[in-house]
Scaffold this active site. Structure first.
Site, PDB file in Angstrom:
ATOM      1  N   ASP A  52       1.018  -1.276   0.020  1.00 46.89           N
ATOM      2  CA  ASP A  52      -0.009   0.117   0.089  1.00 46.89           C
ATOM      3  C   ASP A  52       0.799   1.199  -0.062  1.00 46.89           C
ATOM      4  OD1 ASP A  52       0.857  -0.056   2.755  1.00 46.89           O
ATOM      5  OD2 ASP A  52      -0.909  -1.131   3.240  1.00 46.89           O
ATOM      6  N   ASP A  90       1.373   5.067   1.389  1.00 53.53           N
ATOM      7  CA  ASP A  90       0.763   5.734   2.682  1.00 53.53           C
ATOM      8  C   ASP A  90       1.384   7.106   2.372  1.00 53.53           C
ATOM      9  OD1 ASP A  90      -0.742   3.697   3.738  1.00 53.53           O
ATOM     10  OD2 ASP A  90       1.000   3.236   5.070  1.00 53.53           O
ATOM     11  N   ASP A 146       8.204   2.993  13.620  1.00 54.38           N
ATOM     12  CA  ASP A 146       8.873   1.807  14.355  1.00 54.38           C
ATOM     13  C   ASP A 146      10.178   1.462  13.959  1.00 54.38           C
ATOM     14  OD1 ASP A 146       7.917   0.694  11.848  1.00 54.38           O
ATOM     15  OD2 ASP A 146       6.576  -0.652  12.692  1.00 54.38           O
TER      16      ASP A 146
HETATM   17  P1  ATP Z   1       3.501  -3.613   4.637  1.00 55.02           P
HETATM   18  O1  ATP Z   1       4.259  -3.642   3.514  1.00 55.02           O
HETATM   19  O2  ATP Z   1       3.396  -4.734   5.380  1.00 55.02           O
HETATM   20  O3  ATP Z   1       2.262  -2.573   4.521  1.00 55.02           O
HETATM   21  P2  ATP Z   1       4.469  -1.187   6.124  1.00 55.02           P
HETATM   22  O4  ATP Z   1       5.849  -0.779   6.496  1.00 55.02           O
HETATM   23  O5  ATP Z   1       3.723  -0.201   5.027  1.00 55.02           O
HETATM   24  O6  ATP Z   1       4.479  -2.413   5.638  1.00 55.02           O
HETATM   25  P3  ATP Z   1       2.091  -0.638   7.513  1.00 55.02           P
HETATM   26  O7  ATP Z   1       1.427  -1.529   8.890  1.00 55.02           O
HETATM   27  O8  ATP Z   1       1.529  -0.346   6.557  1.00 55.02           O
HETATM   28  O9  ATP Z   1       3.527  -1.246   7.522  1.00 55.02           O
HETATM   29  O10 ATP Z   1       2.353   0.535   8.469  1.00 55.02           O
HETATM   30  C1  ATP Z   1       2.819   1.803   7.607  1.00 55.02           C
HETATM   31  C2  ATP Z   1       3.758   2.471   8.393  1.00 55.02           C
HETATM   32  O11 ATP Z   1       3.301   3.272   9.793  1.00 55.02           O
HETATM   33  C3  ATP Z   1       5.238   1.744   8.925  1.00 55.02           C
HETATM   34  O12 ATP Z   1       5.929   1.712   7.735  1.00 55.02           O
HETATM   35  C4  ATP Z   1       5.605   2.419   9.956  1.00 55.02           C
HETATM   36  O13 ATP Z   1       6.399   3.709   9.677  1.00 55.02           O
HETATM   37  C5  ATP Z   1       4.310   3.019  10.509  1.00 55.02           C
HETATM   38  N1  ATP Z   1       3.927   2.019  11.769  1.00 55.02           N
HETATM   39  C6  ATP Z   1       2.998   1.103  11.548  1.00 55.02           C
HETATM   40  N2  ATP Z   1       2.553   0.564  12.871  1.00 55.02           N
HETATM   41  C7  ATP Z   1       3.483   1.014  13.597  1.00 55.02           C
HETATM   42  C8  ATP Z   1       3.631   0.721  15.009  1.00 55.02           C
HETATM   43  N3  ATP Z   1       3.078   0.000  15.728  1.00 55.02           N
HETATM   44  N4  ATP Z   1       4.448   1.726  15.773  1.00 55.02           N
HETATM   45  C9  ATP Z   1       5.320   2.558  15.057  1.00 55.02           C
HETATM   46  N5  ATP Z   1       4.975   2.674  13.660  1.00 55.02           N
HETATM   47  C10 ATP Z   1       4.258   2.225  13.015  1.00 55.02           C
HETATM   48 MG    MG Z   2       1.913  -0.730   4.507  1.00 56.45          MG
END
Ligand code: ATP
Ligand code: MG
Length: 450
Positions: free
Chosen positions: A72, A74, A151
């Site tokens: 996705d 963001d 994170d």
């Molecule tokens: P994916 O490819 O699985 O979507 P992602 O890194 O985009 O991985 P998401 O869960 O979509 O993960 O979250 C988007 C962003 O929000 C993360 O990259 C991180 O920067 C932040 N984030 C999400 N969850 C947390 C958390 N529990 N604590 C701190 N930051 C978080």
């Molecule tokens: Mg994501």
């Protein structure tokens, strides 16, 4: 007044953070707009044209830098939620305390968040549970503050739509190059604030094939029990992300290694028998294979595999108590699928599928005409058959039964009928073998009062 005094007494006295900002200009990285979701680009441009700063952030920047396809896209911005809403007709603000904008393009949703700060002196804004878990984190901040509340360093990279540069406040680019997953800040504290980060560490290590930085890895063991504080529904959401995005086998091995599996499922480290472990590994490989082929996967199937050992043990116990296979199966599945007992919340629609898949197993193997007809007409016979095939692959005693069913399901209706006719039929036991004899007077209850 008390609040003010509290704030005064506990005012943050630590020195300001020294931040090394690295900026990769357009020519210093290979992230191209060609690879960015057109809806995300639209959002970024509209924010930018309205005078706000707008960045792609999180997993999308990380994955694009690694030449992977992001799940996705963001967006982070300095525009406040109401300002975002004014710019997009198709925008919905969600969340009560910290509002996030969802900009909808059909099924595609672009999540837009206003920069948030991680730490503040205002205790009213920032709430912790007794165990240090962050309950609310709803203060707006600068882009830099936004980076530090994320994170992992590789998840805190910002692609700037204004000049196509990538901004890195946390040495994420170096970590990306070294294939290292490193928690921003003190890992122990960050796990305390949100224990789901423990599972996220495993998820990204498996997905990206990265090492865990020792400072991120070491506190996992001591922080693990914090996962018991996480609401079961959130654990289930994370379970789906862990196992249904193409890296289930690797994820399982890592969860086992750090002994985190037991916080999701009733599986203690090293307690699965060899055949059960083989069954699980086989199902995980199959799940990954299906995801890579873009085929659908039903979480109920994998859950049925994960919980199977538990069900078999329970069923055996009940059979030893001389319960019929049918009753033993029924009671065992009620026991194992009792959601109160499971660490994570499994939705009812899934436990119903698990129940059907399991309860068809004894019918598959108790070969008689009635059972076979019951199985063949059951709406979940296909999933139950797939389950039987996985069992047969690790248990040679099931080979004959599995072959029979494979032939049966591959046959035309007439041939199926013939196969059914060849099976023994279970004669219904008459309720009373003999004509009921009139009760002897001695059978009667003694009359009282006469
Ligand atoms: P994916 O490819 O699985 O979507 P992602 O890194 O985009 O991985 P998401 O869960 O979509 O993960 O979250 C988007 C962003 O929000 C993360 O990259 C991180 O920067 C932040 N984030 C999400 N969850 C947390 C958390 N529990 N604590 C701190 N930051 C978080
Ligand atoms: Mg994501």
């Amino acid at each position: 007044m008390i609040q003010k005094l509290f704030n005064f007494l506990f005012k943050k006295t630590t020195a300001p953070r020294v931040v090394n900002v690295t900026t990769l200009t357009r020519s210093e990285h290979h992230v191209s707009r060609k690879h960015i979701n057109p809806h995300a680009l639209k959002v970024l441009y509209r924010l930018h044209d309205a005078g706000f700063s707008a960045y792609l952030v999180g997993g999308s920047v990380r994955d694009l830098l690694l030449n992977k396809t992001p799940k996705d896209f963001d967006v982070a911005t300095d525009a406040k939620p109401e300002q975002i809403k004014k710019l997009f007709r198709n925008c919905l603000l969600i969340g009560r305390r910290f509002r996030i904008a969802h900009v909808r393009f059909g099924h595609d949703i672009i999540e837009v968040t206003t920069f948030r700060a991680h730490s503040t002196n205002d205790l009213a804004e920032r709430a912790h549970s007794k165990l240090g878990m962050l309950l609310r984190d709803n203060v707006y901040g600068t882009i830099e503050e936004d980076a530090f509340r994320r994170d992992f360093t590789v998840n805190a990279l910002y692609y700037n739509i204004a000049d196509f540069s990538i901004i890195d406040f946390t040495d994420g680019i170096a970590d990306l190059r070294n294939q290292t997953l490193r928690m921003i800040g003190t890992a122990k504290t960050r796990y305390q604030e949100d224990p789901v980060r423990l599972l996220r560490a495993i998820r990204f290590a498996a997905k990206l094939d990265f090492f865990l930085h020792p400072e991120t890895e070491n506190p996992i063991y001591t922080s693990a029990k914090l996962l018991t504080q996480v609401p079961p529904a959130r654990l289930f959401d994370e379970f789906l992300k862990l196992f249904f995005y193409g890296h289930a086998a690797k994820t399982y091995v890592l969860l086992e290694k750090y002994d985190l599996l037991k916080y999701l499922l009733p599986i203690e480290k090293d307690t699965l028998s060899e055949p059960m472990q083989a069954l699980v590994m086989q199902a995980l490989a199959k799940t990954d294979e299906r995801v890579s082929e873009d085929l659908s996967v039903n979480p109920a199937f994998l859950l049925a595999i994960f919980l199977w050992h538990h069900y078999v043990a329970q069923q055996q116990l009940l059979r030893e108590k001389r319960l019929s296979p049918q009753l033993a199966s029924h009671q065992a599945l009620l026991f194992v699928l009792n959601t109160q007992q499971l660490p994570m919340g499994i939705p009812k629609r899934l436990t119903e599928i698990i129940r059907d898949v399991w309860s068809l197993q004894w019918r598959f193997t108790t070969m008689n005409k009635q059972n076979a007809i019951h199985v063949s007409l059951h709406k979940r016979h296909r999933a139950a058959y797939d389950f039987l095939m996985l069992r047969a692959a690790i248990d040679t005693t099931l080979a004959e039964t599995a072959d029979w069913w494979t032939t049966f399901f591959a046959s035309e209706e007439d041939a199926q009928q013939q196969l059914l006719e060849q099976l023994p039929s279970v004669k219904k036991r008459p309720r009373y073998k003999n004509k009921r004899k009139p009760r002897e007077s001695s059978d009667r209850l003694p009359r009282t009062g006469q």
